[in-house]
Design a protein around this motif. Sequence first.
Motif, PDB file in Angstrom:
ATOM      1  N   GLY A 158      24.185 -35.389  17.514  1.00 20.92           N
ATOM      2  CA  GLY A 158      25.110 -36.379  17.183  1.00 20.92           C
ATOM      3  C   GLY A 158      26.164 -36.121  16.492  1.00 20.92           C
ATOM      4  O   GLY A 158      26.912 -35.084  17.077  1.00 20.92           O
ATOM      5  N   ALA A 159      26.680 -36.355  15.162  1.00 19.03           N
ATOM      6  CA  ALA A 159      27.999 -35.923  14.760  1.00 19.03           C
ATOM      7  C   ALA A 159      28.162 -34.177  14.619  1.00 19.03           C
ATOM      8  O   ALA A 159      29.204 -33.828  14.326  1.00 19.03           O
ATOM      9  CB  ALA A 159      28.180 -36.574  13.419  1.00 19.03           C
ATOM     10  N   THR A 160      26.933 -33.490  14.457  1.00 21.05           N
ATOM     11  CA  THR A 160      27.172 -32.143  14.199  1.00 21.05           C
ATOM     12  C   THR A 160      26.963 -31.319  15.595  1.00 21.05           C
ATOM     13  O   THR A 160      27.081 -30.393  15.544  1.00 21.05           O
ATOM     14  CB  THR A 160      25.991 -31.784  13.352  1.00 21.05           C
ATOM     15  OG1 THR A 160      24.638 -32.079  14.219  1.00 21.05           O
ATOM     16  CG2 THR A 160      25.829 -32.296  12.096  1.00 21.05           C
ATOM     17  N   ALA A 161      27.047 -32.330  16.906  1.00 17.72           N
ATOM     18  CA  ALA A 161      26.714 -31.216  18.233  1.00 17.72           C
ATOM     19  C   ALA A 161      28.281 -30.480  18.276  1.00 17.72           C
ATOM     20  O   ALA A 161      29.268 -31.066  18.074  1.00 17.72           O
ATOM     21  CB  ALA A 161      26.829 -32.374  19.292  1.00 17.72           C
ATOM     22  N   ALA A 162      27.936 -29.376  18.769  1.00 16.21           N
ATOM     23  CA  ALA A 162      29.128 -28.438  19.124  1.00 16.21           C
ATOM     24  C   ALA A 162      29.071 -27.992  20.475  1.00 16.21           C
ATOM     25  O   ALA A 162      27.906 -27.599  20.876  1.00 16.21           O
ATOM     26  CB  ALA A 162      29.117 -27.334  18.246  1.00 16.21           C
ATOM     27  N   PHE A 163      30.052 -28.338  21.293  1.00 17.45           N
ATOM     28  CA  PHE A 163      30.094 -28.163  22.790  1.00 17.45           C
ATOM     29  C   PHE A 163      30.857 -26.749  23.027  1.00 17.45           C
ATOM     30  O   PHE A 163      31.947 -26.600  22.520  1.00 17.45           O
ATOM     31  CB  PHE A 163      30.636 -29.209  23.492  1.00 17.45           C
ATOM     32  CG  PHE A 163      29.918 -30.639  23.336  1.00 17.45           C
ATOM     33  CD1 PHE A 163      29.034 -30.730  24.802  1.00 17.45           C
ATOM     34  CD2 PHE A 163      29.616 -31.317  22.445  1.00 17.45           C
ATOM     35  CE1 PHE A 163      28.285 -31.981  24.950  1.00 17.45           C
ATOM     36  CE2 PHE A 163      28.677 -32.368  22.494  1.00 17.45           C
ATOM     37  CZ  PHE A 163      28.265 -32.590  23.766  1.00 17.45           C
ATOM     38  N   GLY A 164      30.365 -25.951  24.260  1.00 19.83           N
ATOM     39  CA  GLY A 164      31.131 -25.145  24.673  1.00 19.83           C
ATOM     40  C   GLY A 164      31.218 -25.387  26.181  1.00 19.83           C
ATOM     41  O   GLY A 164      30.265 -25.661  27.007  1.00 19.83           O
ATOM     42  N   THR A 165      32.336 -25.404  26.786  1.00 19.98           N
ATOM     43  CA  THR A 165      32.689 -25.900  28.202  1.00 19.98           C
ATOM     44  C   THR A 165      33.676 -24.825  28.897  1.00 19.98           C
ATOM     45  O   THR A 165      34.306 -24.215  28.341  1.00 19.98           O
ATOM     46  CB  THR A 165      33.408 -27.296  28.155  1.00 19.98           C
ATOM     47  OG1 THR A 165      34.686 -27.040  27.315  1.00 19.98           O
ATOM     48  CG2 THR A 165      32.419 -28.331  27.205  1.00 19.98           C
ATOM     49  N   VAL A 166      33.479 -24.915  30.279  1.00 20.47           N
ATOM     50  CA  VAL A 166      34.067 -24.350  31.257  1.00 20.47           C
ATOM     51  C   VAL A 166      34.415 -25.201  32.583  1.00 20.47           C
ATOM     52  O   VAL A 166      33.335 -25.678  33.026  1.00 20.47           O
ATOM     53  CB  VAL A 166      33.554 -23.026  31.840  1.00 20.47           C
ATOM     54  CG1 VAL A 166      34.363 -22.215  32.692  1.00 20.47           C
ATOM     55  CG2 VAL A 166      33.362 -21.951  30.684  1.00 20.47           C
ATOM     56  N   PHE A 167      35.366 -25.672  32.616  1.00 16.89           N
ATOM     57  CA  PHE A 167      35.986 -26.333  33.713  1.00 16.89           C
ATOM     58  C   PHE A 167      36.793 -25.378  34.955  1.00 16.89           C
ATOM     59  O   PHE A 167      37.398 -24.665  34.359  1.00 16.89           O
ATOM     60  CB  PHE A 167      36.826 -27.527  33.361  1.00 16.89           C
ATOM     61  CG  PHE A 167      36.175 -28.564  32.646  1.00 16.89           C
ATOM     62  CD1 PHE A 167      36.128 -29.625  33.098  1.00 16.89           C
ATOM     63  CD2 PHE A 167      36.092 -28.320  30.969  1.00 16.89           C
ATOM     64  CE1 PHE A 167      35.386 -31.044  32.551  1.00 16.89           C
ATOM     65  CE2 PHE A 167      35.476 -29.511  30.297  1.00 16.89           C
ATOM     66  CZ  PHE A 167      34.925 -30.793  31.009  1.00 16.89           C
TER      67      PHE A 167
END
Length: 223
Positions: A158-167
């Motif tokens: 929800g509102a507390t989700a934290a994403f780490g991404t690599v494109f």
Amino acid sequence: VSATGPADGPLIAAVFVPMKNPPAPSIGLSPSDFATANQNAVTAGNKLGWFDCYGTAGDERYLAFWLPDPEMMAWNCDGVGETDKAAQQRFDSVSSTWARCAQLVCTPSGNVTSFYTDSTVGATVSAFGLTADGYQSQFDEWTKKGLVPLRVCVQGSGATAAFGTVFGQTEETNPRVQRTSAPSGQPAIASADAAIEAFMKANDVRNGRVADEIGRASCRERV
């Protein structure tokens, strides 16, 4: 492979693909255990394949698996549970060399664990601490420019989700290619080039310069 939930009862999701001698993931590793396992993998000639962090802020746990590393790709996952500032400093420092960020995992305590390798997949863009809307914005922007999500990790919901991404441009890493160059006018020396190439491969040298001299005059150089 990914996990969520408490340290003593995580919910695990995994994708299975055909592979010779598939690795068994290690589950329930403390941050120090995870760091030790990474060092042991380097010593054994293996590389980190994937990892995730679950648990609570006071009891973080890692699950991970390691793969054979026949190409001797240099890698590290030394930044375990770093603050945003420290993780950014590490990114700025390490990415200025040959390395690329391969995975970013946000931890239950709000910190970041980062994984770097010197393999190449074309252009890459990475980010951490993104909200769901922030990730969607990144997805829309980079896919329009021809990049695809290579690794997406999320902590919380929800509102507390934290994403780490690599494109990146492709999931397949580019094979290493030996390139030799010499100053203009210097002839190729096949035996010397072969010896240098064999040394670089045997010792995992990513880039090097070799020169020999007669007196004070340099007569050969290979890069």
